[in-house]
Design an enzyme around this catalytic site. Structure first.
Site, PDB file in Angstrom:
ATOM      1  N   ASP A   9      -8.679   6.314   1.405  1.00  9.98           N
ATOM      2  CA  ASP A   9      -7.031   6.573   1.133  1.00  9.98           C
ATOM      3  C   ASP A   9      -6.250   7.474   2.066  1.00  9.98           C
ATOM      4  O   ASP A   9      -7.270   7.856   2.715  1.00  9.98           O
ATOM      5  CB  ASP A   9      -7.434   7.409  -0.389  1.00  9.98           C
ATOM      6  CG  ASP A   9      -6.258   8.192  -0.344  1.00  9.98           C
ATOM      7  OD1 ASP A   9      -4.753   8.404   0.566  1.00  9.98           O
ATOM      8  OD2 ASP A   9      -5.635   8.630  -1.303  1.00  9.98           O
ATOM      9  N   ASN A  23      10.060   4.158   3.902  1.00  5.98           N
ATOM     10  CA  ASN A  23      11.333   3.244   3.790  1.00  5.98           C
ATOM     11  C   ASN A  23      12.052   3.855   4.692  1.00  5.98           C
ATOM     12  O   ASN A  23      11.929   5.538   4.616  1.00  5.98           O
ATOM     13  CB  ASN A  23      12.047   3.472   2.051  1.00  5.98           C
ATOM     14  CG  ASN A  23      12.198   4.418   1.735  1.00  5.98           C
ATOM     15  OD1 ASN A  23      13.077   5.619   1.922  1.00  5.98           O
ATOM     16  ND2 ASN A  23      11.540   4.361   0.158  1.00  5.98           N
ATOM     17  N   GLY A  31       3.815   3.686  -2.938  1.00  6.99           N
ATOM     18  CA  GLY A  31       2.203   2.904  -2.562  1.00  6.99           C
ATOM     19  C   GLY A  31       1.895   4.120  -1.640  1.00  6.99           C
ATOM     20  O   GLY A  31       2.191   5.037  -1.663  1.00  6.99           O
ATOM     21  N   VAL A  32       1.751   3.686   0.016  1.00  9.47           N
ATOM     22  CA  VAL A  32       1.732   4.357   0.694  1.00  9.47           C
ATOM     23  C   VAL A  32       2.424   6.071   1.259  1.00  9.47           C
ATOM     24  O   VAL A  32       2.029   6.661   1.050  1.00  9.47           O
ATOM     25  CB  VAL A  32       1.312   3.805   2.377  1.00  9.47           C
ATOM     26  CG1 VAL A  32       1.043   5.288   3.273  1.00  9.47           C
ATOM     27  CG2 VAL A  32       0.438   3.060   2.389  1.00  9.47           C
ATOM     28  N   ASP A  33       3.232   5.288   1.328  1.00  6.04           N
ATOM     29  CA  ASP A  33       5.004   6.052   1.157  1.00  6.04           C
ATOM     30  C   ASP A  33       4.094   7.093   0.029  1.00  6.04           C
ATOM     31  O   ASP A  33       5.277   8.477   0.245  1.00  6.04           O
ATOM     32  CB  ASP A  33       6.228   5.674   0.888  1.00  6.04           C
ATOM     33  CG  ASP A  33       7.022   6.368   1.684  1.00  6.04           C
ATOM     34  OD1 ASP A  33       7.507   7.811   1.630  1.00  6.04           O
ATOM     35  OD2 ASP A  33       8.734   5.952   0.955  1.00  6.04           O
ATOM     36  N   SER A 121       4.180  -2.654   6.916  1.00  5.14           N
ATOM     37  CA  SER A 121       4.155  -4.173   6.196  1.00  5.14           C
ATOM     38  C   SER A 121       4.446  -4.955   5.350  1.00  5.14           C
ATOM     39  O   SER A 121       4.675  -6.175   4.679  1.00  5.14           O
ATOM     40  CB  SER A 121       5.333  -4.841   7.359  1.00  5.14           C
ATOM     41  OG  SER A 121       6.922  -4.176   6.824  1.00  5.14           O
ATOM     42  N   GLY A 123       1.745  -6.076   1.902  1.00  2.00           N
ATOM     43  CA  GLY A 123       1.807  -5.674   0.488  1.00  2.00           C
ATOM     44  C   GLY A 123       3.326  -6.202   0.279  1.00  2.00           C
ATOM     45  O   GLY A 123       4.012  -6.944   0.243  1.00  2.00           O
ATOM     46  N   TYR A 125       6.517  -5.322   0.864  1.00  2.00           N
ATOM     47  CA  TYR A 125       7.028  -5.630   2.129  1.00  2.00           C
ATOM     48  C   TYR A 125       7.102  -7.641   3.064  1.00  2.00           C
ATOM     49  O   TYR A 125       8.193  -7.572   2.658  1.00  2.00           O
ATOM     50  CB  TYR A 125       7.279  -5.094   3.348  1.00  2.00           C
ATOM     51  CG  TYR A 125       8.228  -3.326   2.930  1.00  2.00           C
ATOM     52  CD1 TYR A 125       8.410  -3.302   1.955  1.00  2.00           C
ATOM     53  CD2 TYR A 125       8.544  -3.193   4.143  1.00  2.00           C
ATOM     54  CE1 TYR A 125       9.340  -1.796   1.981  1.00  2.00           C
ATOM     55  CE2 TYR A 125       9.656  -2.304   4.004  1.00  2.00           C
ATOM     56  CZ  TYR A 125       9.864  -1.758   3.239  1.00  2.00           C
ATOM     57  OH  TYR A 125      10.913  -0.706   3.064  1.00  2.00           O
TER      58      TYR A 125
END
Length: 176
Positions: A9, A23, A31-33, A121, A123, A125
């Protein structure tokens, strides 16, 4: 510059900065964001809203990067970058490479010595993890060859799934 691959993580990494696969709105997402926004706390969202109200009124462009404090993270900084979305027709690898080089440029300006990247990007994207790894490693190595001594010393690629870790390790070991 040393490159390491870590399964785990990104929000728990003890590095100077983590890179957020953001984004363009900078206002959080999945997700990560989403994980970075949750772990950093509401101050991160406020800092991103301030950026949107001032210098980034139209959002952060694809391939660009900007930094905010890390707030509740162990990392002092969050460097936000917007990766290209293959599903939206953004298929130019130069846009993806720019995410890595611009993040490194921002990190260097902040005096960052250790930096953790996700698989920008990959996953949702739509980019293949192998292509992301190739572009990322090439961008990092090219940046390291041009940057002065005393800059970023450690780049971690912190990846959530064992499958993505295996792909990144394979690409790194192959020297692509």
């Amino acid at each position: 510059m040393r490159i390491e691959i870590v399964e785990g993580d990104i929000t728990g990494r003890t590095v100077d900065a983590v890179v957020n696969a953001a984004n363009s709105s900078l206002l959080g997402g999945g997700g990560v964001d989403g994980a970075i926004h949750r772990a950093a706390g509401p101050e991160l969202l406020e800092a991103c809203r301030e950026l949107r109200a001032t210098t980034l009124r139209d959002g952060l462009p694809v391939g660009a990067a900007v930094a905010t404090p890390g707030y509740g993270l162990q990392a002092q900084w969050v460097i936000h970058t917007v990766g290209p979305n293959r599903h939206a027709g953004q298929t130019n690898p130069a846009l993806l490479a720019s995410c890595f080089t611009e993040s490194l440029r921002i990190a260097e300006g902040l005096g960052v010595r250790s930096l953790a990247f996700p698989a920008v990007s990959a996953g949702v994207y739509g980019w293949d993890a192998r292509q992301v790894a190739q572009v990322a490693f090439d961008a990092v190595r090219s940046y390291a060859a041009r940057s002065p001594e005393g800059g970023v010393e450690l780049v971690e690629f912190v990846l959530f799934s064992p499958e993505t870790v295996a792909v990144f390790r394979s690409v790194l070991e192959s020297g692509f």
